[in-house]
Design an enzyme around this catalytic site. Structure first.
Site: not given
Ligand SMILES: Cc1cc2nc3c(=O)[nH]c(=O)nc-3n(C[C@H](O)[C@H](O)[C@H](O)COP(=O)(O)OP(=O)(O)OC[C@H]3O[C@@H](n4cnc5c(N)ncnc54)[C@H](O)[C@@H]3O)c2cc1C
Length: 456
Positions: A46, A114-115, A134, A279, A285-286
């Site tokens: 963020c 993540g996404a 990202r 499931s 998952a989160v």
């Molecule tokens: C520029 C930007 C600004 C944002 N601003 C806001 C904000 O102001 N407020 C807000 O609420 N949200 C904001 N968001 C959204 C927020 O950042 C995301 O919702 C949050 O990061 C999601 O977290 P996550 O852990 O689900 O996924 P991620 O942070 O994407 O983490 C997933 C991780 O899994 C790893 N991974 C994936 N597959 C594998 C694998 N097979 N083996 C090992 N590792 C793996 C990836 O490398 C990654 O590090 C923003 C997002 C961006 C990009």
């Protein structure tokens, strides 16, 4: 050390890092391993737009919990390690670091993958100067293309698109912001609310709504022009571009979950229950890879907010370590941002997504302070209420302390407090801080009176 229980976490983003922390808080002894495919410990995505413009001085400042921190918590964090396979029969995760395979057995697994950014299916898009935002690595590439006076085109006028527009504008770039919907911030607030911002920012940057990206032109492998189609006239338009940032939403990363047979919802996200269980037994998952119900609609939606990813991470971390934690029955989807000196915030979905609800809406436009007190700033709040029972479906605010005011409505939605009660809410008052009747209750007055007139 009790190594009988093994928790394996895939991904060290906001949700994965938080899950590890809360698993550790719940059980001081359990073995916790995080696999992260990238080279960074848990950091704030963020903050990326602000670290690009230098408001946050260094990209490294975004790291919230470094490797040392995880070590102190006795959490085994493996960076640059990608999980390739989950064997649910034998409960073994296989990962790869450089060319070395790592196997780890598990009792519970938390998928936090993540996404990935959605990239429009457009010809010639894979050229230098076209980036998504990202990760820290994306931010580094973007930073190297920032030059005062040059042209930046941003695809998508959502929160991230507007944050980037503002930060690049502050760095002296000429900005064109492209949006396929007729309005900016289409997934956050209604058009009549986003127009307040639109009217102001179009004095500083070019905003093209109802436009679709169709092609990219390049010279020597570097972007030179962005080609758009006007959805209304059908005309094609070319815009000079030295840098293009795609901020057109994300798609959940569900490959591993799909492979082991986790149910995936129609949205494309992993289906989880209120304990963040998938499931498949012992698989949680989160975060952005999941879908979960919206509090008001009860309909599954994709989760794209860091605030929600962290909430889910807490729940899964506690549960995987043997605790009993539940999410709310749905997400309120409270969000906020600030760009071009406008603070915006919302809770719930914009009107166009509320389906068959009979919405009564009202809007209040006034000052954040009593009229006689210097320094008052404009604040506009729009409230969406269910005509049937007066329950609040959503609220949107543009202006001073928008987020704080919206948080009040988030509490009202959560507690099932109707508009009639909310109009009587005692809000804190002192001339330098807030008026006797705050915008929060005045907008409720407007809607309550509409209901009274209807029922008379
Ligand atoms: C520029 C930007 C600004 C944002 N601003 C806001 C904000 O102001 N407020 C807000 O609420 N949200 C904001 N968001 C959204 C927020 O950042 C995301 O919702 C949050 O990061 C999601 O977290 P996550 O852990 O689900 O996924 P991620 O942070 O994407 O983490 C997933 C991780 O899994 C790893 N991974 C994936 N597959 C594998 C694998 N097979 N083996 C090992 N590792 C793996 C990836 O490398 C990654 O590090 C923003 C997002 C961006 C990009």
């Amino acid at each position: 050390v009790n190594t009988e229980k093994n928790i394996v976490i895939i991904g060290c983003g906001a949700s994965g890092g938080t899950a590890a922390q809360f698993a550790r808080k719940t059980d001081r002894k359990t073995s916790i391993t995080i696999f992260e495919k990238n080279g960074y410990s848990q950091y704030s995505k963020c903050g990326l737009p602000y670290a690009i413009s230098g408001i946050i001085p260094q990209l490294d400042n975004l790291i919230e919990f470094n490797e040392e921190w995880f070590k102190k918590q006795n959490i085994n964090l493996l960076l640059n390690t990608i999980v390739e396979k989950i064997d649910i029969k034998n409960r073994i995760v296989t990962a790869k670091k450089a060319n070395t395979a790592i196997e780890k057995s598990y009792d519970s697994i938390i998928i936090c993958t993540g996404a990935k950014p959605f990239i429009p299916p457009v010809k010639n898009i894979n050229v230098e100067g076209v980036y998504v935002l990202r990760s820290i690595d994306d931010a580094k590439k973007i930073k190297s293309f920032i030059k005062k006076g040059k042209n930046a085109v941003i695809i998508g006028a959502g929160l991230i698109g507007l944050e980037m527009a503002d930060n690049l504008y502050k760095m002296g770039m000429k900005i064109t912001l492209i949006e396929a919907f007729p309005e900016i911030l289409p997934n956050t607030i209604d058009k009549d609310m986003s127009e307040i911002i639109y009217r102001d920012i179009t004095k500083k940057i070019t905003v093209l709504t109802n436009h679709l990206l169709t092609n990219v032109e390049s010279i020597n492998g570097k972007i030179s022009k962005t080609i758009m189609k006007n959805k209304i006239t059908g005309n094609e338009e070319k815009i000079p571009a030295d840098l293009m940032i795609i901020a057109a939403g994300t798609k959940p990363e569900v490959l591993l979950a799909e492979e082991i047979g986790c149910k995936i919802g129609n949205t494309g996200g992993i289906i989880v229950d209120e304990k963040c269980q998938t499931s498949i037994p012992n698989v949680y998952a989160v975060g952005d890879c999941t879908e979960y119900k919206d509090f008001v609609l009860g309909k599954p939606m994709l989760v794209g907010l860091g605030s929600i990813a962290v909430r889910q991470g807490i729940t899964a971390g506690v549960n995987a370590a043997g605790g009993n934690h539940k999410l709310l029955k749905g997400f309120l989807q409270t969000s906020t941002s600030e760009f071009f000196d406008w603070e915006i915030a919302s809770v719930g979905l914009p009107s166009k997504y509320l389906g068959d609800k009979n919405i009564l809406s009202g809007k209040f436009n006034g000052s954040s302070l009593p009229e006689y007190f210097p320094g008052g700033k404009p604040i506009t709040i729009k409230l969406l209420v269910d005509e049937k029972d007066g329950l609040i479906l959503g609220a949107q605010a543009v202006g001073d302390k928008a987020a704080q005011r919206i948080n009040t409505f988030a509490a009202a939605i959560l507690g099932g407090i109707n508009v009639e009660t909310m109009r009587k809410l005692e809000t804190a008052y002192a001339p330098p801080i807030a008026p006797t009747l705050d915008a929060v209750t005045l907008v409720c007055d407007i809607v309550s009176m509409k209901i009274e007139r209807k029922n008379r």
